[in-house]
Design an enzyme around this catalytic site. Structure first.
Site, PDB file in Angstrom:
ATOM      1  N   CYS A 331      45.193  -5.475 -19.645  1.00 44.05           N
ATOM      2  CA  CYS A 331      45.021  -4.106 -20.146  1.00 44.05           C
ATOM      3  C   CYS A 331      43.527  -3.777 -20.315  1.00 44.05           C
ATOM      4  O   CYS A 331      42.816  -3.660 -19.330  1.00 44.05           O
ATOM      5  CB  CYS A 331      45.809  -3.897 -21.426  1.00 44.05           C
ATOM      6  SG  CYS A 331      46.108  -2.141 -21.778  1.00 44.05           S
ATOM      7  N   HIS A 416      51.356  -5.834 -20.655  1.00 46.86           N
ATOM      8  CA  HIS A 416      51.394  -6.792 -21.762  1.00 46.86           C
ATOM      9  C   HIS A 416      52.713  -7.559 -21.714  1.00 46.86           C
ATOM     10  O   HIS A 416      53.711  -7.085 -21.172  1.00 46.86           O
ATOM     11  CB  HIS A 416      51.320  -6.065 -23.118  1.00 46.86           C
ATOM     12  CG  HIS A 416      50.017  -5.402 -23.390  1.00 46.86           C
ATOM     13  ND1 HIS A 416      48.872  -6.107 -23.682  1.00 46.86           N
ATOM     14  CD2 HIS A 416      49.685  -4.086 -23.446  1.00 46.86           C
ATOM     15  CE1 HIS A 416      47.884  -5.258 -23.906  1.00 46.86           C
ATOM     16  NE2 HIS A 416      48.342  -4.030 -23.767  1.00 46.86           N
TER      17      HIS A 416
END
Length: 488
Positions: A331, A416
């Site tokens: 991310c 994630h």
């Protein structure tokens, strides 16, 4: 039926995991249980099945209770973007920002939202187990509090206070907590729980008897220190509980400790893998020499990139890549690997050069992506979740990797939770270890990460059953605080 509030003498007293243990124990009694935290301040969050974003601790507590996590369990989530500004998530969706100077005045609407949500949630469950925040004795914030005694007073909830004896001073903290509360708040204070105890309980017993006598409140029990129970920390890397459990491993992983790290629970599964040693670091030499480096998520990509450069970690990363040693960006960490970052949204910095380790450009937009994607890599199914404003596009030679890209030893994904997938995690570690020149293979019979999480939750509930006065706990949860309690 009713509910109760689990507060703590301090932050990190263990109330999140105690709440999870109580949720699972109550569910074992055949009750339909929901967790609730009116307001959470954390950059560790999770996406629910309906696309709502909530605090990671409440997601875990819902799993402990055996119910589907939902936005109502954490109606207000504050995600710090700096020391003076937080991004507000209300009922799982972006709601704006809250500056430090607006903390007192900007809470009224959020408080009403939390109260309305709790009112609705308790119509659908037998018991709602609420978690407080920080300490209920933060009297500078009491007038506008809606997560600790403000919530308890509104709904007449009994309050149990958890104290961390491992820090020392737990009995003084308990007495001081009660003494700082005004009489109506004290009237809801219904008992104490000592947490993280190691040693001979007989040595502690006189102190427990004395604190019960002084406060007029019983000590419901003493929970022992539970080795190996550290899952899904509410706080970021600074509170990663697995650091206490690490043993030497043949595969050394360095995780860069960003000031605004978010969803740092991504590396929990690495830390649980036998033969893998995980270290949190801001030391460029550790970054340079470790077998694998992970750049985790961050709530402030551009600011944390500047922090990384100021410490010389960018040079260490370049050295790694020149030597073919693996780097994984997740991310925000993935966004940093780009050649260019265009950010008029999160930081307002405009166009910023990235690390240039992947042939990508990252652009931030106002619309926040919240999703639960599923993909495949090397034949392994990967379930994940997304929480981001910035997206990357490739414009050079690179190999697809999940939703992101890989070039040589540099890997990047926005997703994630990918490392929670046992097959993917172990296959990727084998390949990354080979890039680092290390032979590593999974330990035969090692438990999967989901099974490990479940076993930790069961151990928490077992500790509640063995060490707390569960008859009193059930009575408080279903009947409320006793009347006529002593006021200091």
């Amino acid at each position: 039926m009713r509910g109760l509030l689990i507060a703590g003498t301090t932050s990190d007293a263990g109330k999140s995991l105690v709440t999870a243990g109580i949720c699972r124990w109550l569910a074992r009694q055949g009750l339909r249980v929901a967790p609730f935290k009116a307001q959470n301040m954390s950059n560790n969050s999770m996406v629910c099945a309906d696309g709502a974003e909530i605090g990671r601790a409440q997601w875990l507590q819902a799993r402990a209770a055996g119910v589907e996590p939902e936005a109502a369990m954490n109606p207000v989530l504050l995600k710090p973007g700096s020391d003076s500004r937080s991004h507000v998530i209300a009922l799982g969706k972006p709601f704006g920002t809250l500056e430090a100077g607006e903390y007192a005045t900007g809470r009224k609407a959020l408080a009403q939202l939390a109260f309305d949500t709790f009112e609705e949630l308790r119509t659908r469950f037998d018991v709602v187990v609420c978690e407080g925040a920080g300490s209920p004795a933060e009297i500078n914030l009491r007038a506008r509090d809606y997560v600790n005694l403000g919530l308890a007073r509104r709904f007449d909830l009994p309050v149990l206070v958890v104290g961390d004896i491992d820090r020392g001073g737990v009995l003084a903290a308990m007495y001081g907590t009660q003494a700082l509360l005004d009489p109506p708040d004290q009237g809801l204070l219904s008992g104490w729980i000592v947490n993280k105890f190691r040693g001979d309980i007989r040595l502690l017993r006189p102190g427990l008897d004395r604190i019960a006598d002084l406060t007029g409140r019983p000590v419901l029990g003493v929970l022992p220190w539970l080795d190996g129970v550290w899952i899904d920390s509410e706080d970021a890397l600074a509170a990663a509980g697995w650091r206490r459990e690490q043993r030497g491993g043949s595969l050394r992983v360095a995780v860069v400790r960003f000031p605004r790290a978010s969803n740092a629970t991504d590396v929990d599964a690495l830390a649980a893998e036998p033969g893998v040693s995980v270290q949190l670091t801001a030391d460029p030499d550790v970054v340079r020499t470790s077998d694998i480096v992970v750049l985790p998520g961050t709530r402030a990509t551009v600011d944390d990139l500047s922090w990384l450069r100021a410490r010389g970690i960018d040079g260490a990363l370049n050295d790694r890549v020149r030597n073919g040693r693996p780097v994984l960006g997740i991310c925000g960490g993935y966004q940093m690997l780009a050649e260019e970052i265009r950010d008029d949204v999160e930081s307002g910095a405009g166009v910023v050069p990235g690390l240039g380790l992947l042939p990508t450009t990252v652009s931030f937009t106002q619309e926040k992506v919240l999703a639960r994607p599923v993909g495949r890599w090397r034949g392994h199914e990967v379930e994940a979740y997304e929480i981001h404003h910035g997206s990357a596009t490739a414009h050079g030679e690179a190999e697809p990797f999940l939703d992101g890209w890989r070039r040589g030893p540099v890997w990047g994904t926005t997703w994630h939770g990918t490392l929670d997938n046992d097959g993917f995690r172990r296959a990727w570690l084998i390949e990354a270890a080979a890039q680092a020149g290390v032979t590593w293979s999974p330990s035969p019979g090692a438990p999967g990460f989901a099974a490990l999480r479940e076993s930790m939750l069961d151990r928490l509930a077992d500790a509640v059953a063995e060490h707390l006065d569960t008859e009193a706990l059930l009575r408080l949860a279903t009947s409320g605080a006793p009347s006529g309690q002593r006021i200091l």
